[in-house]
Design a protein around this motif. Sequence first.
Motif, PDB file in Angstrom:
ATOM      1  N   TYR A   1       3.764  19.309   4.935  1.00 19.55           N
ATOM      2  CA  TYR A   1       4.627  18.516   4.056  1.00 19.55           C
ATOM      3  C   TYR A   1       4.062  17.116   3.983  1.00 19.55           C
ATOM      4  O   TYR A   1       3.744  16.516   5.005  1.00 19.55           O
ATOM      5  CB  TYR A   1       6.049  18.453   4.610  1.00 19.55           C
ATOM      6  N   THR A   2       3.934  16.579   2.780  1.00 22.92           N
ATOM      7  CA  THR A   2       3.408  15.230   2.609  1.00 22.92           C
ATOM      8  C   THR A   2       4.469  14.365   1.944  1.00 22.92           C
ATOM      9  O   THR A   2       5.069  14.770   0.946  1.00 22.92           O
ATOM     10  CB  THR A   2       2.142  15.236   1.734  1.00 22.92           C
ATOM     11  N   LYS A   3       4.696  13.188   2.521  1.00 27.56           N
ATOM     12  CA  LYS A   3       5.643  12.234   1.931  1.00 27.56           C
ATOM     13  C   LYS A   3       4.931  10.901   1.835  1.00 27.56           C
ATOM     14  O   LYS A   3       4.216  10.498   2.747  1.00 27.56           O
ATOM     15  CB  LYS A   3       6.881  12.109   2.822  1.00 27.56           C
ATOM     16  N   LYS A   4       5.115  10.240   0.712  1.00 22.60           N
ATOM     17  CA  LYS A   4       4.472   8.942   0.515  1.00 22.60           C
ATOM     18  C   LYS A   4       5.480   7.820   0.728  1.00 22.60           C
ATOM     19  O   LYS A   4       6.602   7.878   0.226  1.00 22.60           O
ATOM     20  CB  LYS A   4       3.874   8.856  -0.885  1.00 22.60           C
TER      21      LYS A   4
ATOM     22  N   VAL B   1       0.854  -1.181   0.000  1.00 22.10           N
ATOM     23  CA  VAL B   1       0.000   0.000   0.000  1.00 22.10           C
ATOM     24  C   VAL B   1       0.888   1.227   0.000  1.00 22.10           C
ATOM     25  O   VAL B   1       2.023   1.191   0.477  1.00 22.10           O
ATOM     26  CB  VAL B   1      -0.945   0.032   1.229  1.00 22.10           C
ATOM     27  N   ASN B   2       0.365   2.305  -0.552  1.00 19.60           N
ATOM     28  CA  ASN B   2       1.070   3.573  -0.565  1.00 19.60           C
ATOM     29  C   ASN B   2       0.435   4.439   0.516  1.00 19.60           C
ATOM     30  O   ASN B   2      -0.773   4.687   0.490  1.00 19.60           O
ATOM     31  CB  ASN B   2       0.916   4.216  -1.936  1.00 19.60           C
ATOM     32  N   VAL B   3       1.228   4.888   1.481  1.00 17.28           N
ATOM     33  CA  VAL B   3       0.716   5.636   2.630  1.00 17.28           C
ATOM     34  C   VAL B   3       1.284   7.044   2.584  1.00 17.28           C
ATOM     35  O   VAL B   3       2.498   7.235   2.500  1.00 17.28           O
ATOM     36  CB  VAL B   3       1.117   4.940   3.949  1.00 17.28           C
ATOM     37  N   ALA B   4       0.383   8.044   2.634  1.00 19.11           N
ATOM     38  CA  ALA B   4       0.798   9.447   2.659  1.00 19.11           C
ATOM     39  C   ALA B   4       0.860   9.907   4.113  1.00 19.11           C
ATOM     40  O   ALA B   4      -0.127   9.848   4.835  1.00 19.11           O
ATOM     41  CB  ALA B   4      -0.184  10.303   1.881  1.00 19.11           C
ATOM     42  N   VAL B   5       2.045  10.361   4.525  1.00 17.52           N
ATOM     43  CA  VAL B   5       2.251  10.837   5.893  1.00 17.52           C
ATOM     44  C   VAL B   5       2.392  12.347   5.843  1.00 17.52           C
ATOM     45  O   VAL B   5       3.244  12.880   5.129  1.00 17.52           O
ATOM     46  CB  VAL B   5       3.520  10.186   6.516  1.00 17.52           C
TER      47      VAL B   5
END
Length: 172
Positions: free
Chosen positions: A127-130, A108-112
């Motif tokens: 700031y968003t990092k996947k 799964v790809n999770v955006a933190v």
Amino acid sequence: SFSAATDDSREKKKKLTQAEVAALAAVYDEDYDYDDDGGPLLPGGGGAGRRRSSNLSPIGEDFSKMTNEELADTSTIPGWDLIHCPPRKKVKGALVGKVVSDKMAKTVNVAVDRYRIVPKYRKRRKYTKKFMAHDEKEVCNLGDVVMIVPCQRISKNKHFMVREIIRAKGTL
């Protein structure tokens, strides 16, 4: 001149004979307790130099007479809560984010999202990092809020694993 001074100091040191070495060893040997476990001294009686038995707790209770069930139950062990910390709820390095893609097999790809205050404007910037995370049983769906924890690198871009689903999509 420096080397001459060090040679003089070496000559002044007295060398011990074998008899003197043996006498010193005998003196130190009789003071040495081979059964000493290095633990604290017994409070009160027992004299100076006597150590506590390995079966006794720091408060003097004998654990050798306790059953396995009593030892397994931490509430019966005195002072357990003082020396043992409860396990932390958030694992070191764990991140919480939202699943933005579940199209890959077992991944799964999770955006933190992280926030940082910009000092000049005193505003929060998002700031968003996947991160790609391993989902062994493929239970995560799009929109779920999950906790991911670092693990051994699984592939080129995947080095996190889904630990738990904090909130499934559609639930409050």
